[in-house]
Motif scaffolding. Structure first.
Motif, PDB file in Angstrom:
ATOM      1  N   THR A 104       0.859  -1.175   0.000  1.00 49.05           N
ATOM      2  CA  THR A 104       0.000   0.000   0.000  1.00 49.05           C
ATOM      3  C   THR A 104       0.896   1.225   0.000  1.00 49.05           C
ATOM      4  OG1 THR A 104      -0.002   0.319   2.382  1.00 49.05           O
ATOM      5  CG2 THR A 104      -1.558  -1.281   1.514  1.00 49.05           C
ATOM      6  N   PRO A 105       0.393   2.321  -0.530  1.00 46.68           N
ATOM      7  CA  PRO A 105       1.152   3.548  -0.361  1.00 46.68           C
ATOM      8  C   PRO A 105       1.216   3.832   1.146  1.00 46.68           C
ATOM      9  CG  PRO A 105      -0.918   3.907  -1.581  1.00 46.68           C
ATOM     10  CD  PRO A 105      -0.907   2.487  -1.139  1.00 46.68           C
ATOM     11  N   GLU A 106       2.386   4.022   1.711  1.00 47.99           N
ATOM     12  CA  GLU A 106       2.454   4.193   3.169  1.00 47.99           C
ATOM     13  C   GLU A 106       1.723   5.465   3.556  1.00 47.99           C
ATOM     14  OE1 GLU A 106       3.699   2.881   7.141  1.00 47.99           O
ATOM     15  OE2 GLU A 106       2.516   2.346   5.410  1.00 47.99           O
ATOM     16  N   SER A 107       0.933   5.295   4.602  1.00 44.86           N
ATOM     17  CA  SER A 107      -0.006   6.360   4.920  1.00 44.86           C
ATOM     18  C   SER A 107       0.663   7.498   5.667  1.00 44.86           C
ATOM     19  CB  SER A 107      -1.142   5.780   5.732  1.00 44.86           C
ATOM     20  OG  SER A 107      -1.183   6.365   6.987  1.00 44.86           O
ATOM     21  N   LYS A 108      -0.044   8.552   5.668  1.00 40.86           N
ATOM     22  CA  LYS A 108       0.297   9.717   6.475  1.00 40.86           C
ATOM     23  C   LYS A 108       0.078   9.370   7.934  1.00 40.86           C
ATOM     24  CE  LYS A 108      -2.878   8.750   4.274  1.00 40.86           C
ATOM     25  NZ  LYS A 108      -4.189   8.172   4.268  1.00 40.86           N
ATOM     26  N   TYR A 109       0.411  10.254   8.789  1.00 42.30           N
ATOM     27  CA  TYR A 109       0.323   9.993  10.221  1.00 42.30           C
ATOM     28  C   TYR A 109      -1.107  10.214  10.669  1.00 42.30           C
ATOM     29  CZ  TYR A 109       1.898  10.000  15.062  1.00 42.30           C
ATOM     30  OH  TYR A 109       2.090   9.701  16.371  1.00 42.30           O
ATOM     31  N   GLU A 110      -1.964   9.275  10.307  1.00 45.23           N
ATOM     32  CA  GLU A 110      -3.402   9.431  10.539  1.00 45.23           C
ATOM     33  C   GLU A 110      -3.993   8.077  10.876  1.00 45.23           C
ATOM     34  OE1 GLU A 110      -5.277  10.840   7.013  1.00 45.23           O
ATOM     35  OE2 GLU A 110      -4.527  12.868   7.292  1.00 45.23           O
ATOM     36  N   PRO A 111      -5.163   8.065  11.502  1.00 47.39           N
ATOM     37  CA  PRO A 111      -5.835   6.770  11.661  1.00 47.39           C
ATOM     38  C   PRO A 111      -6.052   6.126  10.291  1.00 47.39           C
ATOM     39  CG  PRO A 111      -6.962   8.469  12.926  1.00 47.39           C
ATOM     40  CD  PRO A 111      -5.949   9.164  12.076  1.00 47.39           C
ATOM     41  N   MET A 112      -5.920   4.804  10.227  1.00 52.45           N
ATOM     42  CA  MET A 112      -6.131   4.087   8.968  1.00 52.45           C
ATOM     43  C   MET A 112      -7.309   3.136   9.121  1.00 52.45           C
ATOM     44  SD  MET A 112      -2.276   3.145   7.785  1.00 52.45           S
ATOM     45  CE  MET A 112      -2.764   2.560   6.156  1.00 52.45           C
ATOM     46  N   PHE A 114      -9.138  -0.376   7.630  1.00 48.65           N
ATOM     47  CA  PHE A 114      -8.880  -1.618   6.892  1.00 48.65           C
ATOM     48  C   PHE A 114     -10.151  -2.443   6.794  1.00 48.65           C
ATOM     49  CE2 PHE A 114      -4.969  -0.450   9.047  1.00 48.65           C
ATOM     50  CZ  PHE A 114      -4.015  -0.597   8.044  1.00 48.65           C
ATOM     51  N   CYS A 115     -10.367  -3.041   5.636  1.00 50.32           N
ATOM     52  CA  CYS A 115     -11.346  -4.120   5.502  1.00 50.32           C
ATOM     53  C   CYS A 115     -10.666  -5.249   4.746  1.00 50.32           C
ATOM     54  CB  CYS A 115     -12.583  -3.693   4.710  1.00 50.32           C
ATOM     55  SG  CYS A 115     -13.740  -2.658   5.626  1.00 50.32           S
ATOM     56  N   ALA A 116     -10.702  -6.446   5.292  1.00 45.65           N
ATOM     57  CA  ALA A 116     -10.156  -7.626   4.623  1.00 45.65           C
ATOM     58  C   ALA A 116     -11.286  -8.616   4.454  1.00 45.65           C
ATOM     59  CB  ALA A 116      -9.042  -8.241   5.455  1.00 45.65           C
ATOM     60  N   SER A 117     -11.348  -9.242   3.275  1.00 39.56           N
ATOM     61  CA  SER A 117     -12.404 -10.234   3.062  1.00 39.56           C
ATOM     62  C   SER A 117     -11.853 -11.426   2.299  1.00 39.56           C
ATOM     63  CB  SER A 117     -13.584  -9.619   2.295  1.00 39.56           C
ATOM     64  OG  SER A 117     -13.208  -9.339   0.961  1.00 39.56           O
ATOM     65  N   TRP A 118     -12.545 -12.521   2.427  1.00 48.10           N
ATOM     66  CA  TRP A 118     -12.158 -13.777   1.750  1.00 48.10           C
ATOM     67  C   TRP A 118     -13.393 -14.627   1.575  1.00 48.10           C
ATOM     68  CZ3 TRP A 118     -12.765 -18.702   3.918  1.00 48.10           C
ATOM     69  CH2 TRP A 118     -12.170 -19.758   3.208  1.00 48.10           C
ATOM     70  N   GLU A 119     -13.433 -15.370   0.465  1.00 44.00           N
ATOM     71  CA  GLU A 119     -14.517 -16.349   0.286  1.00 44.00           C
ATOM     72  C   GLU A 119     -13.929 -17.655  -0.201  1.00 44.00           C
ATOM     73  OE1 GLU A 119     -17.262 -14.773  -2.619  1.00 44.00           O
ATOM     74  OE2 GLU A 119     -15.871 -15.184  -4.266  1.00 44.00           O
ATOM     75  N   SER A 120     -14.464 -18.737   0.331  1.00 46.50           N
ATOM     76  CA  SER A 120     -13.972 -20.074   0.018  1.00 46.50           C
ATOM     77  C   SER A 120     -14.229 -20.447  -1.446  1.00 46.50           C
ATOM     78  CB  SER A 120     -14.658 -21.077   0.952  1.00 46.50           C
ATOM     79  OG  SER A 120     -14.257 -22.379   0.649  1.00 46.50           O
ATOM     80  N   SER A 121     -15.389 -20.058  -1.966  1.00 44.58           N
ATOM     81  CA  SER A 121     -15.786 -20.546  -3.297  1.00 44.58           C
ATOM     82  C   SER A 121     -14.809 -20.128  -4.398  1.00 44.58           C
ATOM     83  CB  SER A 121     -17.203 -20.079  -3.627  1.00 44.58           C
ATOM     84  OG  SER A 121     -17.257 -18.673  -3.592  1.00 44.58           O
ATOM     85  N   SER A 122     -14.210 -18.937  -4.289  1.00 41.75           N
ATOM     86  CA  SER A 122     -13.238 -18.485  -5.288  1.00 41.75           C
ATOM     87  C   SER A 122     -11.828 -18.409  -4.713  1.00 41.75           C
ATOM     88  CB  SER A 122     -13.630 -17.096  -5.801  1.00 41.75           C
ATOM     89  OG  SER A 122     -13.564 -16.164  -4.727  1.00 41.75           O
ATOM     90  N   GLY A 123     -11.704 -18.376  -3.401  1.00 40.03           N
ATOM     91  CA  GLY A 123     -10.406 -18.154  -2.763  1.00 40.03           C
ATOM     92  C   GLY A 123      -9.967 -16.689  -2.809  1.00 40.03           C
ATOM     93  N   ILE A 124     -10.808 -15.835  -3.364  1.00 42.01           N
ATOM     94  CA  ILE A 124     -10.404 -14.427  -3.533  1.00 42.01           C
ATOM     95  C   ILE A 124     -10.307 -13.728  -2.180  1.00 42.01           C
ATOM     96  CG2 ILE A 124     -11.180 -12.158  -4.384  1.00 42.01           C
ATOM     97  CD1 ILE A 124     -12.139 -13.640  -6.915  1.00 42.01           C
ATOM     98  N   VAL A 125      -9.189 -13.039  -1.988  1.00 45.41           N
ATOM     99  CA  VAL A 125      -8.973 -12.273  -0.765  1.00 45.41           C
ATOM    100  C   VAL A 125      -8.787 -10.808  -1.172  1.00 45.41           C
ATOM    101  CG1 VAL A 125      -6.500 -12.885  -0.748  1.00 45.41           C
ATOM    102  CG2 VAL A 125      -7.568 -12.113   1.353  1.00 45.41           C
ATOM    103  N   GLU A 126      -9.476  -9.947  -0.460  1.00 43.15           N
ATOM    104  CA  GLU A 126      -9.396  -8.509  -0.760  1.00 43.15           C
ATOM    105  C   GLU A 126      -8.876  -7.767   0.451  1.00 43.15           C
ATOM    106  OE1 GLU A 126     -13.238  -6.957  -1.850  1.00 43.15           O
ATOM    107  OE2 GLU A 126     -13.548  -8.486  -3.384  1.00 43.15           O
ATOM    108  N   LEU A 127      -8.122  -6.720   0.198  1.00 45.92           N
ATOM    109  CA  LEU A 127      -7.766  -5.784   1.265  1.00 45.92           C
ATOM    110  C   LEU A 127      -8.093  -4.380   0.790  1.00 45.92           C
ATOM    111  CD1 LEU A 127      -6.517  -5.297   4.086  1.00 45.92           C
ATOM    112  CD2 LEU A 127      -4.348  -4.870   2.915  1.00 45.92           C
ATOM    113  N   TRP A 128      -8.861  -3.692   1.606  1.00 49.19           N
ATOM    114  CA  TRP A 128      -9.222  -2.294   1.350  1.00 49.19           C
ATOM    115  C   TRP A 128      -8.530  -1.439   2.405  1.00 49.19           C
ATOM    116  CZ3 TRP A 128     -13.372  -0.640  -2.087  1.00 49.19           C
ATOM    117  CH2 TRP A 128     -13.981  -1.689  -2.793  1.00 49.19           C
ATOM    118  N   VAL A 129      -7.855  -0.403   1.976  1.00 51.47           N
ATOM    119  CA  VAL A 129      -7.185   0.489   2.922  1.00 51.47           C
ATOM    120  C   VAL A 129      -7.744   1.892   2.701  1.00 51.47           C
ATOM    121  CG1 VAL A 129      -4.971   1.433   3.691  1.00 51.47           C
ATOM    122  CG2 VAL A 129      -5.103  -0.941   2.899  1.00 51.47           C
ATOM    123  N   ASP A 130      -8.284   2.459   3.761  1.00 49.92           N
ATOM    124  CA  ASP A 130      -8.887   3.787   3.695  1.00 49.92           C
ATOM    125  C   ASP A 130      -9.910   3.886   2.564  1.00 49.92           C
ATOM    126  OD1 ASP A 130      -7.462   4.531   5.898  1.00 49.92           O
ATOM    127  OD2 ASP A 130      -5.849   5.491   4.772  1.00 49.92           O
ATOM    128  N   GLY A 131     -10.737   2.839   2.459  1.00 48.86           N
ATOM    129  CA  GLY A 131     -11.811   2.845   1.476  1.00 48.86           C
ATOM    130  C   GLY A 131     -11.373   2.568   0.048  1.00 48.86           C
TER     131      GLY A 131
END
Ligand SMILES: *[C@@H]1O[C@H](CO)[C@@H](O)[C@H](O)[C@H]1NC(C)=O
Ligand SMILES: *[C@@H]1O[C@H](CO)[C@@H](O)[C@H](O)[C@H]1NC(C)=O
Length: 224
Positions: A104-112, A114-131
């Protein structure tokens, strides 16, 4: 009965001091490095073993070393779900002991956020940082998470509810922790980032059952 066995009896019969609260506008504050300060979260009644999840939280830290943001262990797999900061700008999402790395682009000095998700059917894993979504990855297709999780903030579990390493402890504020037993849509992730609750069905910050150990404080959020 001798003194030692009496003492043992007292220790094993102490009830867990789980609290239940609406933590809206609150955060857990971990003021210093430690290997014994943490918060255990209790998942809401999970009928079926998880085949998907989304976990979201906000953190605010000045740490430059590695640290754990969310550690979900089962008896069979200590990294059943792990959200971890490896080095500046590099985060990993682990499911069933397999890691996916995100730059990720390293963040500024601010609260961050995160949302991480995964599903078994596809194995797809997502990470969302600051929306914002990182490029999707894939792991552990077909896997099912184990039951009876030990869910811990502030420390990384190398064994079930233990095996903590001070150099992976979290120092700072963590709040707005929520978890669903399905993958949120992109619009839903953006809504959560914007502060909507969306009634999460595994962990709900507005109805959280938790137990704090060591030096942890519940304080008003610095962010809103
Ligand atoms: C933690 O890191 C410090 C500094 O790098 C090191 O001296 C210490 O041995 C580490 N502690 C553990 C438990 O790994
Ligand atoms: C928790 O508290 C917030 C702020 O007071 C309130 O808006 C929200 O409805 C509460 N949530 C629940 C589930 O009671």
């Amino acid at each position: 009965m001798d003194k030692l066995s009496l003492c043992f009896l007292v220790i094993i019969s102490l009830p867990g001091v789980f609290l239940q609260a609406n933590l809206s506008k609150k955060a857990f504050v971990f003021p210093q490095d430690s290997a014994n300060s943490y918060v255990t979260l209790s998942a809401q009644g999970q009928e079926e073993p998880l085949k998907a999840f989304t976990v979201c939280l906000r953190s605010h830290t000045a740490l430059t070393r590695t640290y754990s943001l969310f550690s979900y262990a089962t008896k069979a797999q200590t990294n059943e779900i792990l959200l971890f900061r490896n080095s500046p700008g590099v985060y990993s999402v682990s499911v069933g002991g397999v890691d996916a790395y995100f730059n990720t682009p390293e963040s500024k000095y601010e609260p961050m956020h995160f949302c991480a998700s995964w599903e078994s059917s596809s194995g797809i894993v997502e990470l969302w940082v600051d929306g914002k979504p990182m490029a999707r990855k894939s792991l552990r297709k077909g896997y099912t998470l184990g039951e009876e999780p030990s869910i811990i903030l502030g420390q990384e579990q190398d064994s079930y509810a233990g095996g903590f390493d001070i150099n992976q402890s979290f120092v700072g504020d963590i709040g707005d922790v929520s978890m669903w037993d399905f993958v949120l849509s992109p619009a839903e992730v953006r809504a959560v980032y914007n502060g909507h609750n969306l009634s999460p069905n595994v962990l709900n910050w507005q109805n959280m059952k938790y137990e704090a150990q060591g030096e942890v404080f519940v304080k008003t959020q610095l962010w809103t």
